[in-house]
Design a protein around this motif. Structure first.
Motif, PDB file in Angstrom:
ATOM      1  N   THR A  14     -16.429  -8.663  -2.822  1.00 41.21           N
ATOM      2  CA  THR A  14     -15.721  -9.542  -1.880  1.00 41.21           C
ATOM      3  C   THR A  14     -15.042  -8.753  -0.765  1.00 41.21           C
ATOM      4  O   THR A  14     -14.235  -9.302  -0.023  1.00 41.21           O
ATOM      5  N   ASN A  15     -15.366  -7.462  -0.675  1.00 43.54           N
ATOM      6  CA  ASN A  15     -14.849  -6.567   0.373  1.00 43.54           C
ATOM      7  C   ASN A  15     -13.340  -6.384   0.342  1.00 43.54           C
ATOM      8  O   ASN A  15     -12.737  -6.025   1.351  1.00 43.54           O
ATOM      9  N   GLU A  16     -12.708  -6.629  -0.804  1.00 43.61           N
ATOM     10  CA  GLU A  16     -11.283  -6.349  -0.932  1.00 43.61           C
ATOM     11  C   GLU A  16     -11.046  -4.862  -1.145  1.00 43.61           C
ATOM     12  O   GLU A  16      -9.967  -4.359  -0.837  1.00 43.61           O
ATOM     13  N   LEU A  17     -12.046  -4.168  -1.681  1.00 42.43           N
ATOM     14  CA  LEU A  17     -12.017  -2.720  -1.848  1.00 42.43           C
ATOM     15  C   LEU A  17     -13.319  -2.144  -1.314  1.00 42.43           C
ATOM     16  O   LEU A  17     -14.364  -2.798  -1.388  1.00 42.43           O
ATOM     17  N   ALA A  18     -13.244  -0.919  -0.819  1.00 37.41           N
ATOM     18  CA  ALA A  18     -14.467  -0.227  -0.377  1.00 37.41           C
ATOM     19  C   ALA A  18     -15.312   0.077  -1.600  1.00 37.41           C
ATOM     20  O   ALA A  18     -14.797   0.491  -2.635  1.00 37.41           O
ATOM     21  N   ILE A  19     -16.612  -0.149  -1.491  1.00 39.85           N
ATOM     22  CA  ILE A  19     -17.492   0.152  -2.618  1.00 39.85           C
ATOM     23  C   ILE A  19     -17.719   1.656  -2.676  1.00 39.85           C
ATOM     24  O   ILE A  19     -17.939   2.309  -1.664  1.00 39.85           O
ATOM     25  N   SER A  20     -17.636   2.171  -3.869  1.00 44.13           N
ATOM     26  CA  SER A  20     -17.792   3.599  -4.082  1.00 44.13           C
ATOM     27  C   SER A  20     -19.260   3.969  -4.132  1.00 44.13           C
ATOM     28  O   SER A  20     -20.073   3.220  -4.653  1.00 44.13           O
ATOM     29  N   VAL A  30     -12.760   3.708  -8.834  1.00 45.56           N
ATOM     30  CA  VAL A  30     -11.513   3.037  -8.474  1.00 45.56           C
ATOM     31  C   VAL A  30     -10.653   3.959  -7.614  1.00 45.56           C
ATOM     32  O   VAL A  30     -10.098   3.542  -6.593  1.00 45.56           O
ATOM     33  N   TYR A  31     -10.535   5.228  -8.006  1.00 48.73           N
ATOM     34  CA  TYR A  31      -9.756   6.193  -7.236  1.00 48.73           C
ATOM     35  C   TYR A  31     -10.281   6.281  -5.798  1.00 48.73           C
ATOM     36  O   TYR A  31      -9.514   6.233  -4.836  1.00 48.73           O
ATOM     37  N   GLY A  39      -6.149   5.004   3.263  1.00 45.58           N
ATOM     38  CA  GLY A  39      -6.364   5.893   4.384  1.00 45.58           C
ATOM     39  C   GLY A  39      -6.350   7.365   4.017  1.00 45.58           C
ATOM     40  O   GLY A  39      -6.352   8.229   4.889  1.00 45.58           O
ATOM     41  N   ASN A  40      -6.357   7.678   2.733  1.00 44.95           N
ATOM     42  CA  ASN A  40      -6.356   9.070   2.277  1.00 44.95           C
ATOM     43  C   ASN A  40      -7.768   9.635   2.143  1.00 44.95           C
ATOM     44  O   ASN A  40      -7.938  10.813   1.848  1.00 44.95           O
ATOM     45  N   GLN A  41      -8.764   8.813   2.316  1.00 49.39           N
ATOM     46  CA  GLN A  41     -10.158   9.222   2.156  1.00 49.39           C
ATOM     47  C   GLN A  41     -10.986   8.517   3.211  1.00 49.39           C
ATOM     48  O   GLN A  41     -10.845   7.306   3.396  1.00 49.39           O
TER      49      GLN A  41
END
Length: 168
Positions: A14-20, A30-31, A39-41
């Motif tokens: 659902t694009n709430e998190l970037a897919i790894s 998850v990390y 914004g750390n990666q």
């Protein structure tokens, strides 16, 4: 573990998190996703062409990844949309159904999925090569396999007609 992975998959779908990129461990994925969100990666772009330089069909890639994670729900007896991914008259349907009835795939967990190649065969047919890491009641720990899937485009999405293991 399966519930945690499915929750993570839902957030990426659902694009709430970037897919790894397929790292292989849930904690690592998850990390990565939270590091991108914070914004750390910088996001690692997924290769958008196969080894021959042919562009992937993103919708088909998403369809295949979702199918791989629905296998766990289906084999574990949970509500599943897996049958919507399969051609009801094709050999894949019977093979998956027989696998479930055998009980050998109970306690199924999908750990990682990597769509390696999508080949357009023309007339709405595709051959998709996908690598999966999983475990289940009879796998003796985490196993992996690479399969070739025969896919047919439908008016609404795609259907898996057949599949064949090409490597373990």
């Amino acid at each position: 573990m399966q519930e945690k992975f499915l929750a993570y998959h839902h957030l990426t779908f659902t694009n709430e998190l970037a897919i790894s990129p397929n790292i292989g461990c849930l904690e690592c994925m998850v990390y990565y996703s939270f590091a991108v969100m914070d914004g750390n990666q910088d996001p690692i772009s997924k290769n958008e062409v196969d080894e021959k330089g042919v562009p992937f069909t993103p919708e088909l890639e998403t369809f295949m990844e979702s199918y791989a994670y629905e296998l766990a729900n289906f084999f574990n007896g949970h509500p599943s949309a897996l049958l919507e991914y399969l051609d009801r008259d094709g050999p894949a349907m019977m093979y998956i159904h027989n696998n479930r009835l055998s009980g050998n795939f109970a306690d199924h967990t999908t750990h990682a999925v990597d769509v390696q190649n999508i080949l357009d065969l023309g007339d709405g047919a595709y051959r998709v090569t996908m690598h999966r890491e999983y475990e289940h009641a009879t796998s003796d720990g985490i196993g992996s396999s690479t399969l070739d899937y025969t896919i047919q485009e439908t008016p609404f999405a795609f259907e898996i007609v057949n599949f064949q293991a090409i490597g373990r």
